[in-house]
Design a protein around this motif. Sequence first.
Motif, short mmCIF file in Angstrom:
data_model
loop_
_atom_site.label_atom_id
_atom_site.label_comp_id
_atom_site.label_asym_id
_atom_site.label_seq_id
_atom_site.Cartn_x
_atom_site.Cartn_y
_atom_site.Cartn_z
N ALA A 1 0.84 -1.20 0.00
CA ALA A 1 0.00 0.00 0.00
C ALA A 1 0.87 1.24 0.00
N VAL A 2 0.33 2.31 -0.59
CA VAL A 2 1.01 3.60 -0.64
C VAL A 2 -0.04 4.68 -0.35
N ALA A 3 0.34 5.67 0.44
CA ALA A 3 -0.57 6.79 0.73
C ALA A 3 0.25 8.05 0.91
N THR A 4 -0.35 9.18 0.59
CA THR A 4 0.30 10.47 0.82
C THR A 4 -0.58 11.32 1.73
N THR A 5 0.09 12.18 2.51
CA THR A 5 -0.57 13.21 3.29
C THR A 5 0.06 14.53 2.87
N ALA A 6 -0.34 15.59 3.51
CA ALA A 6 0.24 16.90 3.18
C ALA A 6 1.73 16.96 3.47
N THR A 7 2.21 16.12 4.38
CA THR A 7 3.61 16.22 4.80
C THR A 7 4.47 15.00 4.50
N SER A 8 3.85 13.86 4.16
CA SER A 8 4.64 12.63 4.04
C SER A 8 4.13 11.69 2.96
N LEU A 9 5.03 10.83 2.51
CA LEU A 9 4.71 9.69 1.65
C LEU A 9 4.88 8.45 2.51
N PHE A 10 3.84 7.60 2.58
CA PHE A 10 3.88 6.39 3.38
C PHE A 10 3.88 5.18 2.47
N VAL A 11 4.68 4.17 2.83
CA VAL A 11 4.76 2.92 2.08
C VAL A 11 4.55 1.77 3.06
N GLY A 12 3.49 0.99 2.83
CA GLY A 12 3.20 -0.17 3.66
C GLY A 12 3.76 -1.41 3.01
N THR A 13 4.53 -2.18 3.77
CA THR A 13 5.22 -3.36 3.24
C THR A 13 4.95 -4.58 4.12
N ASP A 14 5.48 -5.71 3.68
CA ASP A 14 5.42 -6.94 4.48
C ASP A 14 6.20 -6.80 5.78
N SER A 15 7.12 -5.85 5.82
CA SER A 15 7.98 -5.65 7.00
C SER A 15 7.53 -4.51 7.88
N GLY A 16 6.44 -3.84 7.54
CA GLY A 16 5.97 -2.72 8.34
C GLY A 16 5.77 -1.47 7.51
N LEU A 17 5.78 -0.33 8.19
CA LEU A 17 5.47 0.96 7.57
C LEU A 17 6.72 1.83 7.49
N PHE A 18 6.88 2.52 6.35
CA PHE A 18 7.98 3.44 6.13
C PHE A 18 7.40 4.78 5.69
N LEU A 19 8.10 5.87 6.02
CA LEU A 19 7.65 7.19 5.59
C LEU A 19 8.80 8.01 5.08
N ALA A 20 8.48 8.91 4.17
CA ALA A 20 9.45 9.88 3.66
C ALA A 20 8.81 11.25 3.75
N PRO A 21 9.49 12.21 4.39
CA PRO A 21 8.96 13.57 4.41
C PRO A 21 8.86 14.11 2.99
N MET A 22 7.79 14.85 2.73
CA MET A 22 7.58 15.40 1.38
C MET A 22 7.76 16.92 1.42
N ARG A 23 8.45 17.41 0.42
CA ARG A 23 8.60 18.86 0.22
C ARG A 23 8.15 19.16 -1.19
N ALA A 24 7.46 20.26 -1.36
CA ALA A 24 6.93 20.62 -2.67
C ALA A 24 8.04 20.64 -3.71
N GLY A 25 7.81 19.96 -4.82
CA GLY A 25 8.73 19.98 -5.94
C GLY A 25 9.98 19.15 -5.79
N SER A 26 10.07 18.31 -4.76
CA SER A 26 11.28 17.49 -4.61
C SER A 26 10.91 16.04 -4.33
N LEU A 27 11.85 15.16 -4.65
CA LEU A 27 11.67 13.73 -4.40
C LEU A 27 12.07 13.42 -2.96
N PRO A 28 11.53 12.32 -2.40
CA PRO A 28 11.94 11.95 -1.04
C PRO A 28 13.44 11.68 -0.97
N GLY A 29 14.08 12.14 0.10
CA GLY A 29 15.50 11.89 0.28
C GLY A 29 15.77 10.50 0.84
N ARG A 30 14.90 10.05 1.76
CA ARG A 30 15.06 8.74 2.36
C ARG A 30 13.76 8.34 3.04
#
Length: 195
Positions: free
Chosen positions: A6-35
């Motif tokens: 699963a994948v979801a976005t909020t105003a501040t983050s990109l979330f990725v749901g995996t078999d191993s749990g949940l990961f997030l990347a902070p989102m900034r307008a006009g840029s790709l996630p750093g980590r």
Amino acid sequence: PGGVRAVATTATSLFVGTDSGLFLAPMRAGSLPGRFDYVPSAREPVSHLRAVGNDLLVASETRIRILPDGNPLAPGSSYVLDVGSRIETIYPSSLEQGVVWVGVGDGLVRLAFNSLIARWSVTGSMAIEGLRPDAMAEDADGMLWAGLWPQGVARIAWSPAGASMETVRRFGQDDGLSAGMMQPVRAGDELLVWG
């Protein structure tokens, strides 16, 4: 991180749901996630994600973990609701603000947000044998439509006490639908179904 479910976005983050749990990347307008950072409060395999209001709903088996969007990594900021059956889909109501429908292995669960205590809770459930919603939509009259596994579509009039055949009407091949999984979706004022 395992298979992405699963994948979801909020105003501040990109979330990725995996078999191993949940990961997030902070989102900034006009840029790709750093980590991507691991969310320690959501260690279980994630099957579904939904951003609703200021919260992220993270589904795993029979439980939904609620993470606040503002600070999902803060210890103690999340809480868990157990819906009692395997979660198949999560659908935020398009007609009722603060209501989420959860399709489960044997029916439907209704979640509602209580703004006085700023928490979600289970406010009802409907158990119907053979009703396994894999996809959901609402029509303009507030009727729920569920794509059923392994095939068919059902119209559901929410009646958590004593569900009967009058509250659920199923449609399948005998009604002109093709064989296979049916997916209802609301597009403007129309309800579309495809297989």
